[in-house]
Enzyme design. Structure first.
Site, PDB file in Angstrom:
ATOM      1  N   LYS A  96      -5.506  -2.464  -7.449  1.00 20.71           N
ATOM      2  CA  LYS A  96      -6.143  -1.938  -6.262  1.00 20.71           C
ATOM      3  C   LYS A  96      -7.216  -1.054  -6.760  1.00 20.71           C
ATOM      4  O   LYS A  96      -7.778  -0.695  -7.804  1.00 20.71           O
ATOM      5  CB  LYS A  96      -5.119  -1.299  -5.425  1.00 20.71           C
ATOM      6  CG  LYS A  96      -3.982  -1.977  -5.200  1.00 20.71           C
ATOM      7  CD  LYS A  96      -4.325  -2.609  -3.669  1.00 20.71           C
ATOM      8  CE  LYS A  96      -3.308  -4.067  -3.059  1.00 20.71           C
ATOM      9  NZ  LYS A  96      -3.625  -4.197  -1.936  1.00 20.71           N
ATOM     10  N   ASP A 126       0.964  -1.781  -0.497  1.00 26.43           N
ATOM     11  CA  ASP A 126       0.225  -0.585   0.129  1.00 26.43           C
ATOM     12  C   ASP A 126       0.860   1.233  -0.034  1.00 26.43           C
ATOM     13  O   ASP A 126       0.341   2.557  -0.302  1.00 26.43           O
ATOM     14  CB  ASP A 126      -0.912   0.324   1.281  1.00 26.43           C
ATOM     15  CG  ASP A 126      -2.086  -0.748   1.632  1.00 26.43           C
ATOM     16  OD1 ASP A 126      -2.069  -0.817  -0.024  1.00 26.43           O
ATOM     17  OD2 ASP A 126      -3.200  -1.358   2.282  1.00 26.43           O
TER      18      ASP A 126
END
Length: 431
Positions: free
Chosen positions: A345, A318
């Protein structure tokens, strides 16, 4: 909503960033399956996690909020009820994939949908192994996209090789494994975040883990009951990373980030930042319910470019867009590879970073699985697109702190998904 972030003199102060998103999700999902009342403190109240809370209420769980403490009255492994309506998963991939694992073991029907972004995200990676276990799943594009419908029931154990090293896939299979006959096994070449297995172990599931030449393996057997828990959710390393990055690139900065989760499957960004030359120290390191927590002190120092390879990606997946942003201020070239997972994502995060860099006249080369960033670039400023992705919006806000004319972020209100007070906290530590 547009938001402009301008150049600052330094970053200074102390922050307790929001609680960890991954653990907050699991602190509702797993206690919902326990027998008895679980107590959850410091739960992250943000878009995705509130989706999880609402979904489990719709599945019949009594969840009560009192003075920032959440009481989850677990229904037991077989006590959930068939939802009366379609379950709207909003923007939350974690809620969706983990809940599919839970629903695989329930003897009832459920239908799931989500927002535009979530309906484009791949679900077959979870639907396929759960179908192999015996759940009946159907959906758009041959079960790859929401809306999906699932009818669970009698499950059998499987052995699964998690080649993408997705913690959501692993977690879904492990949750279904609680219900399956036999021993379910998940192996991955490199360990992905391991919060589900840690929490299941803590709650008394029949679960074990081991490292071998093949990688990391988790085994789970049919479990009769899970014990309720008391949990104080630590601060989210992904949220803390933005302020660590700010202190690392804005001269004369120093920040203390309190109570941060530093689980080795999650702190890859901090380790990589240290490799770049950042002045980072973990203080007051302690064990919080099976997870390692510390206060992180970050001071400004000169940075140098680094290489990120596939083996390092799971522990910082992330934060890779943020690392690319930091790399623009480091000496020399930074090469990121093995990060193709970023393309599926909330947005295609490789494309989002590259296109925004080009809007700001920052030199970058796009790779299929990453990017090459030239260092020590002057950032004049301009307008970038968040692509309604919270991590892109927050990342480019940090770059705005070292820009000559400020950076304006389109749809900046998407930060609510994981960090509602982000801009307030950024103002608090900006001098």
């Amino acid at each position: 909503m547009e938001r402009t972030v301008k150049k600052v003199k330094r970053i200074e102060g102390s922050l307790r960033v929001p609680s960890d998103k991954s653990i907050s999700h699991r602190a509702i999902i797993l206690p919902s399956l326990a027998e008895g009342e679980s107590v959850v403190r410091n739960f992250l109240k943000a878009g995705d996690t509130l989706t999880t809370l609402n979904i489990y209420r719709k599945l019949g769980v009594d969840i009560e909020e009192k003075d920032d403490v959440i009481y989850v009255k677990g229904k037991g492994l077989d006590g959930l009820k068939e939802p009366e309506d379609i379950l709207d998963m909003g923007n939350s991939g974690t809620t969706t994939r983990l809940t599919l694992g839970v629903l695989a073991g329930q003897d009832f029907f459920a239908a799931l949908t989500g927002d535009d972004s979530l309906r484009r995200r791949p679900m077959k990676r979870v639907a396929e192994p759960l179908s192999q276990m015996g759940a009946k799943i159907d959906g758009r594009k041959d079960g790859n996209n929401l809306p999906l419908c699932i009818r669970g029931g009698k499950l059998k154990a499987i052995s699964y090789y998690n080649s993408k090293m997705s913690a959501q896939v692993k977690s879904a299979i492990l949750l279904a494994g609680l219900y399956a006959k036999g021993t379910t096994q998940v192996t991955e070449p490199i360990i992905s975040r391991d919060h589900t297995e840690k929490m299941l172990n803590w709650m008394g599931a029949n679960i074990s883990t081991e490292f071998s030449p093949e990688g990391y393996t988790v085994k789970i057997s049919h479990t009769d009951r899970l014990k309720p828990i008391h949990i104080d959710v630590p601060a989210d390393p992904s949220s803390a990373a933005f302020f660590a990055a700010a202190a690392a690139i804005v001269p004369k900065s120093e920040i203390i980030l309190k109570d941060v989760l530093v689980n080795p499957t999650r702190d890859g960004f901090f380790r990589k930042l240290k490799e770049m030359g950042a002045d980072i120290e973990y203080k007051n390191k302690r064990d919080e319910a099976g997870e390692i927590v510390a206060d992180i002190v970050v001071k400004y120092s000169d940075l140098k470019g680094v290489k990120v390879v596939k083996e390092e990606v799971p522990s910082m997946i992330d934060e890779i867009p943020l690392l690319a942003i930091v790399a623009t201020q480091a000496e020399g070239e930074t090469i990121i590879t093995g990060a193709e997972e970023l393309r599926v994502k909330e947005s295609d995060r490789i494309k989002a970073v590259v296109e925004n860099f080009r809007r700001l006249n920052i030199e970058v080369e796009e790779l299929e699985d990453g990017m090459v960033i030239k260092g020590k670039q002057k950032v004049k400023g301009g307008v970038v697109d968040s692509y309604k992705d919270h991590r892109i919006a927050m990342g480019f806000s940090i770059l705005g702190l070292v820009s000559e004319d400020g950076i304006t972020i389109k749809d900046a209100d998407c930060v609510y998904i994981s960090y509602p007070d982000f801009f307030k906290h950024l103002e608090k530590v900006s001098q």
